[in-house]
Design a protein around this motif. Structure first.
Motif, mmCIF file in Angstrom:
data_model
loop_
_atom_site.group_PDB
_atom_site.id
_atom_site.type_symbol
_atom_site.label_atom_id
_atom_site.label_comp_id
_atom_site.label_asym_id
_atom_site.label_seq_id
_atom_site.Cartn_x
_atom_site.Cartn_y
_atom_site.Cartn_z
ATOM 1 N N UNK A 197 0.849 -1.203 0.000
ATOM 2 C CA UNK A 197 0.000 0.000 0.000
ATOM 3 C C UNK A 197 0.879 1.246 0.000
ATOM 4 N N UNK A 198 1.976 1.170 0.721
ATOM 5 C CA UNK A 198 2.900 2.299 0.755
ATOM 6 C C UNK A 198 3.516 2.536 -0.623
ATOM 7 N N UNK A 199 3.874 1.456 -1.307
ATOM 8 C CA UNK A 199 4.419 1.579 -2.660
ATOM 9 C C UNK A 199 3.390 2.203 -3.600
ATOM 10 N N UNK A 200 2.144 1.778 -3.453
ATOM 11 C CA UNK A 200 1.069 2.330 -4.297
ATOM 12 C C UNK A 200 0.905 3.822 -4.026
ATOM 13 N N UNK A 201 0.893 4.218 -2.765
ATOM 14 C CA UNK A 201 0.730 5.630 -2.416
ATOM 15 C C UNK A 201 1.901 6.468 -2.923
ATOM 16 N N UNK A 202 3.105 5.919 -2.860
ATOM 17 C CA UNK A 202 4.275 6.641 -3.385
ATOM 18 C C UNK A 202 4.124 6.886 -4.881
ATOM 19 N N UNK A 203 3.595 5.901 -5.605
ATOM 20 C CA UNK A 203 3.400 6.053 -7.047
ATOM 21 C C UNK A 203 2.267 7.021 -7.346
ATOM 22 N N UNK A 221 1.333 -1.230 -13.956
ATOM 23 C CA UNK A 221 2.479 -1.579 -14.802
ATOM 24 C C UNK A 221 3.775 -1.554 -14.004
ATOM 25 N N UNK A 222 3.930 -0.545 -13.153
ATOM 26 C CA UNK A 222 5.167 -0.414 -12.372
ATOM 27 C C UNK A 222 5.335 -1.548 -11.364
ATOM 28 N N UNK A 223 4.226 -1.992 -10.785
ATOM 29 C CA UNK A 223 4.298 -3.022 -9.747
ATOM 30 C C UNK A 223 4.030 -4.426 -10.289
ATOM 31 N N UNK A 224 3.718 -4.501 -11.593
ATOM 32 C CA UNK A 224 3.433 -5.780 -12.246
ATOM 33 C C UNK A 224 2.281 -6.498 -11.528
ATOM 34 N N UNK A 225 1.186 -5.769 -11.361
ATOM 35 C CA UNK A 225 -0.037 -6.335 -10.789
ATOM 36 C C UNK A 225 -1.210 -5.888 -11.645
ATOM 37 N N UNK A 226 -2.406 -6.389 -11.375
ATOM 38 C CA UNK A 226 -3.584 -5.999 -12.140
ATOM 39 C C UNK A 226 -4.113 -4.652 -11.652
ATOM 40 N N UNK A 227 -4.874 -3.968 -12.521
ATOM 41 C CA UNK A 227 -5.491 -2.712 -12.112
ATOM 42 C C UNK A 227 -6.497 -2.946 -10.992
ATOM 43 N N UNK A 228 -7.146 -4.120 -11.016
ATOM 44 C CA UNK A 228 -8.077 -4.453 -9.952
ATOM 45 C C UNK A 228 -7.390 -4.498 -8.597
ATOM 46 N N UNK A 229 -6.188 -5.084 -8.570
ATOM 47 C CA UNK A 229 -5.428 -5.151 -7.322
ATOM 48 C C UNK A 229 -5.026 -3.752 -6.861
ATOM 49 N N UNK A 230 -4.651 -2.909 -7.814
ATOM 50 C CA UNK A 230 -4.299 -1.524 -7.478
ATOM 51 C C UNK A 230 -5.497 -0.816 -6.863
ATOM 52 N N UNK A 231 -6.669 -1.001 -7.473
ATOM 53 C CA UNK A 231 -7.881 -0.374 -6.951
ATOM 54 C C UNK A 231 -8.172 -0.780 -5.517
ATOM 55 N N UNK A 232 -7.961 -2.062 -5.197
ATOM 56 C CA UNK A 232 -8.186 -2.544 -3.835
ATOM 57 C C UNK A 232 -7.193 -1.920 -2.864
ATOM 58 N N UNK A 233 -5.930 -1.820 -3.291
ATOM 59 C CA UNK A 233 -4.921 -1.192 -2.434
ATOM 60 C C UNK A 233 -5.279 0.270 -2.162
ATOM 61 N N UNK A 234 -5.729 0.967 -3.209
ATOM 62 C CA UNK A 234 -6.068 2.384 -3.055
ATOM 63 C C UNK A 234 -7.251 2.553 -2.101
ATOM 64 N N UNK A 235 -8.260 1.701 -2.213
ATOM 65 C CA UNK A 235 -9.399 1.773 -1.292
ATOM 66 C C UNK A 235 -8.957 1.523 0.145
ATOM 67 N N UNK A 236 -8.024 0.580 0.335
ATOM 68 C CA UNK A 236 -7.500 0.322 1.668
ATOM 69 C C UNK A 236 -6.749 1.534 2.211
ATOM 70 N N UNK A 243 -5.820 14.398 -1.368
ATOM 71 C CA UNK A 243 -5.702 14.429 0.083
ATOM 72 C C UNK A 243 -4.718 13.363 0.577
ATOM 73 N N UNK A 244 -4.769 12.187 -0.053
ATOM 74 C CA UNK A 244 -3.842 11.123 0.332
ATOM 75 C C UNK A 244 -2.401 11.530 0.061
ATOM 76 N N UNK A 245 -2.168 12.160 -1.074
ATOM 77 C CA UNK A 245 -0.818 12.625 -1.412
ATOM 78 C C UNK A 245 -0.348 13.680 -0.421
ATOM 79 N N UNK A 246 -1.232 14.611 -0.066
ATOM 80 C CA UNK A 246 -0.864 15.667 0.875
ATOM 81 C C UNK A 246 -0.491 15.067 2.236
ATOM 82 N N UNK A 247 -1.216 14.058 2.657
ATOM 83 C CA UNK A 247 -0.895 13.411 3.935
ATOM 84 C C UNK A 247 0.411 12.634 3.826
ATOM 85 N N UNK A 248 0.633 12.028 2.695
ATOM 86 C CA UNK A 248 1.860 11.276 2.470
ATOM 87 C C UNK A 248 3.076 12.179 2.537
#
Length: 213
Positions: free
Chosen positions: A154-160, A172-187, A205-210
């Protein structure tokens, strides 16, 4: 896309003018200092400004200060700042207003033409383009907070997300599906307490907190 470019190095400035022109962008002014930058923006009303941080006369932060003035005077103006090194204080100042239509890249990124042009277009369309090195440096200064609840992925996703990547780009960067990315973002949104009421702004807002800006 109409661009005003500010860079005191003649060689880099001319190279950027050629590169942008070849990509179908119109460079309406190419200047060498901050005062000329402000005048050029007033005169041409561009869609995007690309500026170096350090320019004459002191070669410290003239370009960044001009960018901050422009963000205040023209809130909708897209600005991409180029820097030779990661300068955390300058990045924080620029991002403390709003992340929409903002980019901060190291000059080394210009060498990857496709990546650089993609960043320009992303910023011009209201997105964000942050150099991975900038993200990493800003990350080092954060303190214990809800971000500690994020998993490593999740941290890697937020950094991206902070770099301005789309869901497809993250996948593409993490070599996972877009569906998996969507789940990480919701989490991520859930752990950071960003409710559905903030739906249109949760990524920002997530970026600003990051970045803690």
């Amino acid at each position: 896309m109409r661009v005003v470019l500010a860079e005191d190095s003649v060689l880099l400035r001319e190279g950027l003018v050629w590169m942008l022109g070849s990509a179908g962008m119109e460079v309406v002014a190419a200047v060498s200092d901050a005062e000329e930058l402000l005048r050029a923006v007033d005169e041409h009303g561009p869609d995007l400004v690309v500026t170096d941080v350090r320019m004459p006369p002191s070669h410290t932060d003239e370009g960044l200060r001009a960018a901050l003035v422009l963000r205040h005077q023209r809130p909708g103006l897209a600005i991409l700042v180029l820097s030779q090194y990661v300068e955390e204080r300058y990045a924080t100042q620029l991002l403390s207003t709003e992340t929409s239509g903002i980019g901060y890249l190291l000059k080394d990124r210009v060498a990857d033409v496709a990546e650089f042009l993609d960043a320009l277009r992303r910023v011009a369309s209201g997105g964000t383009a942050l150099d991975p090195e900038v993200v990493a440096q800003l990350l080092l200064r954060r303190h214990s907070d809800p971000l500690d609840l994020l998993t490593r992925r999740e941290y890697e996703v937020l950094a991206l997300i902070a770099e301005g990547r789309s869901n497809a780009g993250i996948a593409e960067a993490l070599v996972v599906s877009e569906g998996a990315v969507g789940k990480h973002i919701n989490n991520i949104f859930t752990k950071l307490g960003l409710s559905g009421a903030d739906k249109d702004h949760r990524r920002v807002l997530a970026v600003l907190r990051f970045l803690k800006v």
